[in-house]
Design a protein around this motif. Structure first.
Motif, PDB file in Angstrom:
ATOM      1  N   UNK A  48      14.802  -3.167  -6.639  1.00 24.49           N
ATOM      2  CA  UNK A  48      14.823  -3.433  -8.259  1.00 24.49           C
ATOM      3  C   UNK A  48      13.425  -4.021  -8.622  1.00 24.49           C
ATOM      4  N   UNK A  74      17.790  -4.929  -1.546  1.00 25.71           N
ATOM      5  CA  UNK A  74      18.767  -5.477  -0.757  1.00 25.71           C
ATOM      6  C   UNK A  74      19.236  -4.481   0.110  1.00 25.71           C
ATOM      7  N   UNK A  75      20.077  -4.654   1.198  1.00 25.19           N
ATOM      8  CA  UNK A  75      20.799  -3.607   1.923  1.00 25.19           C
ATOM      9  C   UNK A  75      22.154  -3.274   1.389  1.00 25.19           C
ATOM     10  N   UNK A 115      24.200  -6.460   0.729  1.00 28.20           N
ATOM     11  CA  UNK A 115      23.532  -7.979   0.924  1.00 28.20           C
ATOM     12  C   UNK A 115      23.316  -8.406  -0.507  1.00 28.20           C
ATOM     13  N   UNK A 116      22.869  -9.505  -0.609  1.00 23.25           N
ATOM     14  CA  UNK A 116      22.340 -10.207  -2.078  1.00 23.25           C
ATOM     15  C   UNK A 116      20.877  -9.688  -2.206  1.00 23.25           C
ATOM     16  N   UNK A 117      20.894  -9.707  -3.401  1.00 22.98           N
ATOM     17  CA  UNK A 117      19.223  -9.338  -3.807  1.00 22.98           C
ATOM     18  C   UNK A 117      18.364 -10.600  -3.562  1.00 22.98           C
ATOM     19  N   UNK A 118      17.052 -10.267  -2.626  1.00 20.06           N
ATOM     20  CA  UNK A 118      16.262 -11.324  -2.418  1.00 20.06           C
ATOM     21  C   UNK A 118      15.012 -10.685  -3.279  1.00 20.06           C
ATOM     22  N   UNK A 119      14.283 -11.893  -3.885  1.00 20.35           N
ATOM     23  CA  UNK A 119      13.285 -11.449  -4.777  1.00 20.35           C
ATOM     24  C   UNK A 119      12.118 -12.074  -4.095  1.00 20.35           C
TER      25      UNK A 119
END
Lengths: 115, 118
Positions: free
Chosen positions: A33, A94-95, A102-106
């Motif tokens: 994203x 994310x996965x 999974x959560x979004x990791x930035x």
């Protein structure tokens, strides 16, 4: 643990120039994203890719384009830059699975300054 | 349409005080996720918690706790015994629906700037 890697961290461009931001997602994450955060604003969604195909489109200007490559890294291309494009640009990954996403990791973001 | 409202723009507390950050959301979906992210002065967005709509259990993680009330569409965040390092902007966010083709994008609230004074 590996995190989302963005490059460059800082970028200074002049009006009407072009810029390319890069994002390397967390390994095995299938969705990327892009978000834009103006000064004092909340992050605004630009565009996302799932398995290298565009999946959602937000408020991305026509001057911007993005793609996700075979190695899952993504690039955001910005042309005809305007002063208002000055912002912090985040990539997140994310996965997905049939059961849960999974959560979004930035990533740490790329700070673009247009002069 | 999805919407996240964080009515508190700025909060200032003295160290060791407890503080609650409010979050109210709107969505038409029955399946959705709620998130809290922290953005310290250095600028990165740090994931704190995710809660799905079917799990209304409150959660505690150290000095952090979250209260999810589906009836009032709220997902509030409490920091107990606040510390100066808690000073940051905190964002509540919503992602609706579960699908196979990746998470739907997050919709963020406007954020609450928390200042903890020593």
């Amino acid at each position: 643990a590996a995190g989302v890697i963005q490059s460059p961290r800082h970028l200074i461009k002049e009006k009407r120039e072009t810029a390319t931001l890069k994002c390397y997602p967390i390994p095995r994450h299938d969705t990327v994203y892009w978000y834009q955060q103006g000064p004092g604003q909340d992050p605004q969604f630009l565009i996302s890719f799932y398995e290298k195909m565009q999946s959602d489109k937000g408020s991305i200007p026509d001057r911007f384009s993005a793609q996700q490559f075979s190695d899952y890294h993504s690039e955001l291309n910005m042309s005809s830059l305007e002063l208002g494009d000055s912002a912090l640009y985040f990539c997140a990954s994310s996965f997905s699975s049939r059961v849960s996403n999974s959560p979004l990791h930035f990533g740490n973001g790329t700070r673009l300054t247009v002069t | 349409a999805q919407k996240v409202t964080q009515a508190q723009t700025e909060i200032s507390v003295v160290e060791k005080e407890d503080v609650t950050l409010d979050c109210v959301y709107e969505t038409r979906d029955t399946t959705y996720y709620l998130f809290w992210y922290k953005q310290p002065p250095s600028g990165e967005l740090v994931f704190l918690i995710r809660r799905n709509s079917f799990d209304e259990q409150n959660e505690i993680s150290g000095r952090y706790s979250w209260n999810f009330q589906k009836s009032t569409r709220s997902f509030n965040f409490t920091i107990t015994a606040s510390q100066v390092v808690d000073s940051a902007v905190y964002f509540c966010a919503l992602s609706d629906s579960l699908r196979n083709s990746g998470n739907t994008p997050l919709v963020f609230g406007k954020g609450t700037r928390l200042s903890v004074i020593a």
